[in-house]
Design an enzyme around this catalytic site. Structure first.
Site, PDB file in Angstrom:
ATOM      1  N   ASP A  28      10.495  18.152  33.653  1.00 32.26           N
ATOM      2  CA  ASP A  28      11.627  17.819  34.518  1.00 32.26           C
ATOM      3  C   ASP A  28      11.005  17.287  35.819  1.00 32.26           C
ATOM      4  O   ASP A  28       9.810  17.483  36.079  1.00 32.26           O
ATOM      5  CB  ASP A  28      12.430  19.104  34.763  1.00 32.26           C
ATOM      6  CG  ASP A  28      13.373  18.998  35.925  1.00 32.26           C
ATOM      7  OD1 ASP A  28      14.192  18.051  35.912  1.00 32.26           O
ATOM      8  OD2 ASP A  28      13.277  19.813  36.850  1.00 32.26           O
ATOM      9  N   ASP A  30      12.957  16.825  39.469  1.00 34.18           N
ATOM     10  CA  ASP A  30      13.400  17.463  40.724  1.00 34.18           C
ATOM     11  C   ASP A  30      13.350  18.982  40.644  1.00 34.18           C
ATOM     12  O   ASP A  30      13.975  19.575  39.780  1.00 34.18           O
ATOM     13  CB  ASP A  30      14.825  16.996  41.066  1.00 34.18           C
ATOM     14  CG  ASP A  30      14.867  15.512  41.377  1.00 34.18           C
ATOM     15  OD1 ASP A  30      15.552  14.764  40.660  1.00 34.18           O
ATOM     16  OD2 ASP A  30      14.172  15.086  42.320  1.00 34.18           O
ATOM     17  N   GLU A  37      14.756  18.556  46.373  1.00 34.49           N
ATOM     18  CA  GLU A  37      16.203  18.616  46.622  1.00 34.49           C
ATOM     19  C   GLU A  37      16.585  18.601  48.110  1.00 34.49           C
ATOM     20  O   GLU A  37      17.643  18.101  48.473  1.00 34.49           O
ATOM     21  CB  GLU A  37      16.865  19.804  45.903  1.00 34.49           C
ATOM     22  CG  GLU A  37      16.946  19.644  44.404  1.00 34.49           C
ATOM     23  CD  GLU A  37      17.777  18.445  43.942  1.00 34.49           C
ATOM     24  OE1 GLU A  37      18.457  17.797  44.768  1.00 34.49           O
ATOM     25  OE2 GLU A  37      17.709  18.129  42.735  1.00 34.49           O
ATOM     26  N   LYS A  72      25.623  10.653  41.394  1.00 32.56           N
ATOM     27  CA  LYS A  72      26.960  10.025  41.351  1.00 32.56           C
ATOM     28  C   LYS A  72      28.017  11.054  40.941  1.00 32.56           C
ATOM     29  O   LYS A  72      29.081  11.166  41.546  1.00 32.56           O
ATOM     30  CB  LYS A  72      26.953   8.842  40.370  1.00 32.56           C
ATOM     31  CG  LYS A  72      26.094   7.680  40.816  1.00 32.56           C
ATOM     32  CD  LYS A  72      26.245   6.458  39.949  1.00 32.56           C
ATOM     33  CE  LYS A  72      25.600   6.615  38.604  1.00 32.56           C
ATOM     34  NZ  LYS A  72      24.149   6.681  38.658  1.00 32.56           N
ATOM     35  N   GLU A  73      27.672  11.846  39.943  1.00 30.50           N
ATOM     36  CA  GLU A  73      28.606  12.886  39.464  1.00 30.50           C
ATOM     37  C   GLU A  73      28.859  13.911  40.570  1.00 30.50           C
ATOM     38  O   GLU A  73      29.966  14.438  40.696  1.00 30.50           O
ATOM     39  CB  GLU A  73      28.002  13.560  38.231  1.00 30.50           C
ATOM     40  CG  GLU A  73      27.884  12.648  36.999  1.00 30.50           C
ATOM     41  CD  GLU A  73      26.703  11.689  37.063  1.00 30.50           C
ATOM     42  OE1 GLU A  73      25.912  11.730  38.040  1.00 30.50           O
ATOM     43  OE2 GLU A  73      26.590  10.855  36.144  1.00 30.50           O
ATOM     44  N   SER A 140      16.985   9.074  38.805  1.00 33.47           N
ATOM     45  CA  SER A 140      16.823   7.662  38.400  1.00 33.47           C
ATOM     46  C   SER A 140      15.347   7.302  38.290  1.00 33.47           C
ATOM     47  O   SER A 140      14.483   7.939  38.900  1.00 33.47           O
ATOM     48  CB  SER A 140      17.465   6.768  39.471  1.00 33.47           C
ATOM     49  OG  SER A 140      16.743   6.958  40.696  1.00 33.47           O
TER      50      SER A 140
HETATM   51  C1  XBP Z   1      18.026  16.816  39.463  1.00 33.61           C
HETATM   52  C2  XBP Z   1      19.340  16.175  39.630  1.00 33.61           C
HETATM   53  C3  XBP Z   1      19.407  14.844  40.321  1.00 33.61           C
HETATM   54  C4  XBP Z   1      18.932  14.966  41.774  1.00 33.61           C
HETATM   55  C5  XBP Z   1      19.414  13.799  42.611  1.00 33.61           C
HETATM   56  O1  XBP Z   1      17.389  16.131  38.411  1.00 33.61           O
HETATM   57  O2  XBP Z   1      20.330  16.726  39.175  1.00 33.61           O
HETATM   58  O3  XBP Z   1      20.768  14.447  40.291  1.00 33.61           O
HETATM   59  O4  XBP Z   1      19.520  16.141  42.340  1.00 33.61           O
HETATM   60  O5  XBP Z   1      18.963  12.589  42.030  1.00 33.61           O
HETATM   61  P1  XBP Z   1      16.276  16.874  37.443  1.00 33.61           P
HETATM   62  P2  XBP Z   1      20.035  11.423  41.771  1.00 33.61           P
HETATM   63  O6  XBP Z   1      16.851  16.783  36.048  1.00 33.61           O
HETATM   64  O7  XBP Z   1      15.019  16.072  37.638  1.00 33.61           O
HETATM   65  O8  XBP Z   1      16.119  18.298  37.936  1.00 33.61           O
HETATM   66  O9  XBP Z   1      20.855  11.268  43.043  1.00 33.61           O
HETATM   67  O10 XBP Z   1      19.204  10.207  41.455  1.00 33.61           O
HETATM   68  O11 XBP Z   1      20.856  11.906  40.603  1.00 33.61           O
HETATM   69 MG    MG Z   2      15.132  20.031  38.061  1.00 32.82          MG
END
Ligand code: XBP
Ligand code: MG
Length: 245
Positions: A28, A30, A37, A72-73, A140
């Site tokens: 993963d 983030d 975050e 976006k969601e 992204s």
């Molecule tokens: C974490 C997410 C992402 C980020 C923000 O992704 O849920 O939406 O918070 O990035 P991961 P975007 O699966 O890597 O933990 O604004 O590009 O969505």
């Molecule tokens: Mg994550």
């Protein structure tokens, strides 16, 4: 006399076996590769300000919003929660998220965001073992590139056999889509791989793709339920103890 192997020690054995002999480690991004975050939250707030909106997401609000995977969601969920007479249109949300992604890249360039402790070491050890590496994330490709170009160098993508970003599959985590797509591109079955995650959404997504999961706790998901993980660590520097135990 056969000793009943407790689920805990069986899980540790399975984790050790996957770390040493697993066909692929699927990361993963983030909260797992890097603690991003807070930068995302700042980027959202800068985007709202640039768009002339009076929105501001503090940590408590953002922690709640993080239950929704995808920027976006998340914007849409917040807007719907406001029960505005004029909800944002999808195009507005896409435009706002594009601004946010630009702000995220600017913040990364200014403040940097290092890989979490133990990440680089695990990647190096896995590569030395000939294990394949992949990424399965909600964020992204643009954000992944901004983060990993700085942390691993311009040719970071040479390290990963496959990178699956959130918008490349129909459904975001906790749906298993990114992990199923990663397995399909790797031509591997989930049981031969190990997913490394930081959130309950990520854990559920990987498990539904039948991939065992190692959790490293991150800032916003300290109190998530990780019962089904093979192991929960504060960070990957604790791994050597697993190897040598
Ligand atoms: C974490 C997410 C992402 C980020 C923000 O992704 O849920 O939406 O918070 O990035 P991961 P975007 O699966 O890597 O933990 O604004 O590009 O969505
Ligand atoms: Mg994550």
């Amino acid at each position: 006399m056969t000793v009943a192997v407790s689920p805990a020690s069986a899980r540790i054995e399975q984790l050790r076996s996957l770390l040493l002999r697993g066909r692929a480690l699927i990361f993963d991004v983030d909260g797992t590769l890097a603690e991003t975050e807070e930068l995302h939250r700042q980027a959202f707030n800068e985007a709202f300000a640039r768009a002339g909106m009076d929105w501001h997401w503090g940590r408590t609000v953002y922690k709640d919003l993080l239950r929704v995977a995808g920027g976006k969601e998340r914007i849409r969920a917040f807007d719907q929660g406001r029960k505005s007479a004029r909800p944002l249109l999808d195009g507005d949300i896409a435009d706002l998220h594009r601004i946010k992604t630009g702000c995220f890249a600017d913040l990364l360039a200014k403040q940097g965001c290092p890989l979490r402790p133990g990440v680089h070491a695990l990647i190096s050890v896995a590569m030395a073992r000939g294990q394949r590496l992949a990424i399965a994330t909600t964020t992204s490709r643009e954000n992944i590139d901004a983060l990993l170009s700085a942390a691993l160098g311009r040719n970071w993508s040479d390290i990963f056999d496959d990178v699956v970003a959130g918008d490349e599959v129909p459904r975001k985590k906790p749906a298993p889509d990114v992990y199923l797509e990663a397995l399909s591109r790797l031509r591997l079955s989930g049981s031969d791989c190990l997913a490394i995650e930081d959130s309950a959404n990520g854990l559920i997504a990987a498990l539904h793709a039948e991939i065992p999961v190692l959790i490293t706790r991150s800032l916003y998901f300290q109190d998530d339920d990780f019962t089904e993980a093979l192991l929960v660590l504060d960070d990957l520097t604790e791994l050597p103890e697993i190897y040598s135990a």
